[in-house]
Design an enzyme around this catalytic site. Structure first.
Site, mmCIF file in Angstrom:
data_model
loop_
_atom_site.group_PDB
_atom_site.id
_atom_site.type_symbol
_atom_site.label_atom_id
_atom_site.label_comp_id
_atom_site.label_asym_id
_atom_site.label_seq_id
_atom_site.Cartn_x
_atom_site.Cartn_y
_atom_site.Cartn_z
ATOM 1 N N CYS A 128 -34.277 49.181 -18.127
ATOM 2 C CA CYS A 128 -33.251 48.274 -18.603
ATOM 3 C C CYS A 128 -34.079 47.163 -19.280
ATOM 4 O O CYS A 128 -34.555 46.181 -18.433
ATOM 5 C CB CYS A 128 -32.575 47.742 -17.513
ATOM 6 S SG CYS A 128 -31.428 46.588 -17.710
ATOM 7 N N CYS B 167 -32.681 43.483 -18.123
ATOM 8 C CA CYS B 167 -33.053 43.000 -16.672
ATOM 9 C C CYS B 167 -34.446 42.629 -16.655
ATOM 10 O O CYS B 167 -34.729 41.562 -16.168
ATOM 11 C CB CYS B 167 -32.937 44.504 -15.892
ATOM 12 S SG CYS B 167 -31.392 45.418 -16.159
ATOM 13 N N ASP B 168 -35.382 43.491 -17.520
ATOM 14 C CA ASP B 168 -36.797 43.324 -17.312
ATOM 15 C C ASP B 168 -37.550 42.643 -18.504
ATOM 16 O O ASP B 168 -38.712 42.373 -18.261
ATOM 17 C CB ASP B 168 -37.558 44.616 -16.749
ATOM 18 C CG ASP B 168 -36.779 45.196 -15.491
ATOM 19 O OD1 ASP B 168 -36.408 44.481 -14.734
ATOM 20 O OD2 ASP B 168 -36.925 46.480 -15.430
#
Ligand code: NDP
Length: 314
Positions: free
Chosen positions: A138, A141-142
């Site tokens: 992701c 997200c990261d």
């Protein structure tokens, strides 16, 4: 088997399921929530969550899901650490039937499906070993943790194209590893990829091994046409080869798209079956964020509550 008919059963324990539980419990629906095989869902495999409002300093994925669970239990949610193995949404009655993998049979007037989706992975040993230490599924997200670093994205669909363009705004060089000589992604997404000068597309290329002992420091790729092997000095490796919604047990009952995502009536959590609602990634292949999953979990509980009122079920 008990003859009790529950007002609300929630299947799944990610942000969607727990948010549905918080709302349902506060509305006196006495929800029973089945966590499924991975209590907490996909966030359990995430380290820091920095984009969920209300956590200005960020929070670990597992800690956040623990707080969701506590909040759901505080209002009386009956959280059960079991899996649902089978359902019957065509009972001919005004309630539905589900079975746990231990064989228990339960009935409920409303069911909220929040079973999520699972990212697909390549299946490399190094991918598993370096998960969250440079390997991620992701970028939204990261990606932030890889600012200023060289990264690779594997995949050729819309997700890979989107992740590569997202990362290209943060990273000096993004290697897009495509196993064929063309992208599956939509034309508009392809154009965005080709426009970014710092995205290097490697055609006919597959990741053979992700390198690094405790964190990623490279990836060895092989060109399937020439057999040539190269090491790319990346610190982040993003797998974007698709997700699989966890909806197999609902097949034959619920209307889904061709890839298994549950179809809901736009703007609601209603499925094609009265009394069955869907929320979170099981019905969303576009946004897939904790905050959007939580939002649809809330919608599902409110829709379920209104359904009970409309049906005259106290
Ligand atoms: P897709 O199934 O569309 O694409 C998966 C990609 O990964 C393909 O290019 C496939 O290659 C590649 N792939 C699969 N397995 C491997 C492997 N083992 N090694 C290397 N490459 C592999 O999944 P997406 O997640 O990209 O998209 C799913 C759906 O969600 C699509 O309908 C998409 O349009 C939609 N979506 C929409 C978005 C939006 O509207 N903003 C954003 C993201 C997704 P190959 O092509 O060779 O099969």
């Amino acid at each position: 088997m008990s003859n009790k008919i529950h007002k609300c059963i929630i299947i799944g324990s990610g942000p969607a399921g727990y948010t549905a539980a918080i709302y349902a419990a506060r509305a006196n629906m006495n929800p029973v929530l089945f966590t499924g095989p991975e209590p907490g869902g996909q966030l359990i495999t995430t380290t820091d969550v920095e984009n969920y409002p209300g956590y200005p300093g960020g929070i670990g994925g597992p800690e956040m899901m623990e707080e969701f669970r506590q909040q759901a239990e505080r209002f009386g949610t009956d959280v059960r650490y079991e899996m649902i193995a089978k359902v019957d949404f065509k009972t001919g009655k005004n309630y539905h039937t589900i079975w746990t993998d231990g064989g228990d049979e339960l009935h409920a007037y409303t069911i909220i499906i929040s079973t999520g989706a699972s990212a697909k992975y390549l299946g490399l040993e190094s991918e598993k070993r370096l998960m969250n230490n440079g390997v991620s599924a992701c970028a939204v997200c990261d990606g932030f943790f890889y600012r200023g670093k060289e990264v690779a994205v594997v995949g050729g669909g819309d997700t890979a194209a989107e992740e590569a363009t997202y990362l290209a705004k943060l990273c000096p060089k993004v290697h897009l590893l495509v196993r064929r000589d063309e992208l599956r992604a939509s034309k508009i997404m392809q154009e965005r990829v080709f426009k970014m000068e710092n995205i290097i597309v490697h055609w006919n290329t597959q990741a053979e091994e992700i390198l690094g002992d405790t964190k990623v420091n490279g990836v060895r790729v092989v060109n399937s046409k020439t057999g040539e092997k190269t090491v790319l000095p990346v610190e982040g490796f993003f797998v974007a080869i698709g997700h699989k919604p966890n909806t197999d047990i609902f097949k034959g009952f619920i209307t889904m798209d061709e890839t298994g995502y549950i179809k809901t009536v736009p703007g609601t959590a209603h499925t094609n079956i009265p009394g069955v609602f869907a929320s979170g990634d099981a019905q969303d292949n576009v946004y897939r964020q904790a905050v959007t999953a939580a939002g649809t979990g809330c919608m599902a509980a409110l829709d379920a509550e209104r359904y009970l009122v409309a049906e005259g079920i106290e």
